[in-house]
Design a protein around this motif. Structure first.
Motif, PDB file in Angstrom:
ATOM      1  N   ALA A 109       1.478   4.688   0.890  1.00 60.10           N
ATOM      2  CA  ALA A 109       0.969   5.562   2.076  1.00 60.10           C
ATOM      3  C   ALA A 109       0.521   6.849   1.763  1.00 60.10           C
ATOM      4  N   GLY A 110      -0.499   7.391   2.048  1.00 62.23           N
ATOM      5  CA  GLY A 110      -1.155   8.551   1.722  1.00 62.23           C
ATOM      6  C   GLY A 110      -1.981   8.758   0.538  1.00 62.23           C
ATOM      7  N   THR A 111      -1.967   7.695  -0.238  1.00 64.80           N
ATOM      8  CA  THR A 111      -2.627   7.749  -1.294  1.00 64.80           C
ATOM      9  C   THR A 111      -3.500   6.393  -1.591  1.00 64.80           C
ATOM     10  N   ARG A 118       0.827  -1.141  -0.010  1.00 59.66           N
ATOM     11  CA  ARG A 118       0.064   0.016  -0.089  1.00 59.66           C
ATOM     12  C   ARG A 118       1.088   1.255  -0.310  1.00 59.66           C
TER      13      ARG A 118
END
Length: 247
Positions: A204-206, A202
């Motif tokens: 991060a932040g998106t 994943r």
């Protein structure tokens, strides 16, 4: 096929080498390394696998052929152990994640002969600046909410063993459409057993997820590496696949 050597059976020191290799190969076939009817690796590959000469492999195959355990035709040698004919398992689609769970997705794929992206050369065991066949895939869902992009680099082994892939080199201009959906079927038909390793990360932040697939054959030789980036404006990603029923 797990790698073995003639030294795995020291108590059989008096047995001719080709007989010991025939027995080891037969053990691997009975263990399911290659299903009945499937093509065996070539003599050169088997010689490397067992650490012996091609002549020794040739004698071992001749012995198994005489006993009806191996059959040979113009396509090569095949396992012929007693049992029901093998069914061809469904190969996963290429590239990984190419088919969105959302219907009516538009997609496009191209190939180029170029230096692979950073990190790909190391994964393939190639020199950093050595060009290879690079496949690029782009897909967007009909509602525009999901975008998928994938970059695949093929190894020198894959191009040498799989004629269908090698033929793309002359037309790999990076612009013309390319149809490689059956790439894994081509590899299997060339006698390669495919081992897939997918890593999902994943970002991060998106809302994006990166899937990295590495594929190698039965001799641990790298065949390809794919990096798929999925930008999905939703909470869940759905991967759909089918596993055929056992006979």
């Amino acid at each position: 096929m797990a790698r073995t050597t003639p030294h795995d059976h020291p108590h059989e020191a008096g047995t001719p080498l080709y007989r010991r290799i025939a027995r080891e190969l037969l053990d691997e076939l009975r263990g399911g390394a290659i299903p009945p009817g499937e093509r065996l690796p070539g003599e050169r590959q088997l010689a490397e696998h067992f650490g012996v000469s091609r002549e020794t492999v040739r004698q071992a195959l001749r012995m198994l052929r005489r006993d009806g355990l191996v059959a040979t035709d113009r396509r090569g040698s095949h396992a012929a152990l007693p049992g029901p004919p093998s069914r061809t398992p469904a190969s996963p689609g290429f590239p990984v994640g190419a088919r969105s769970a959302v219907r009516c997705a538009a997609d496009r794929a191209t190939v180029a002969w170029e230096t692979p992206p950073p990190g790909h050369a190391e994964a393939l065991g190639a020199a950093p600046a050595r060009p290879t066949l690079v496949h690029r895939y782009w897909s967007v869902s009909a509602d525009g909410r999901e975008l998928r992009t994938a970059v695949t680099s093929f190894s020198a082994v894959a191009l040498a063993e799989v004629g269908e892939l090698a033929r793309y080199r002359d037309r790999a201009d990076g612009a013309a459409a390319a149809e490689l959906r059956r790439a894994y079927d081509w590899m299997r038909r060339a006698g390669l057993t495919l081992h897939h390793r997918d890593t999902i990360t994943r970002i991060a932040g998106t809302p994006s997820v990166r899937v990295t697939r590495r594929v190698h054959d039965q001799f641990a030789r790298p065949l390809e590496i794919t990096e798929l980036l999925v930008d999905a404006q939703q909470d869940a990603l759905v991967y759909e696949f089918t596993v055929p029923a056992a006979v």
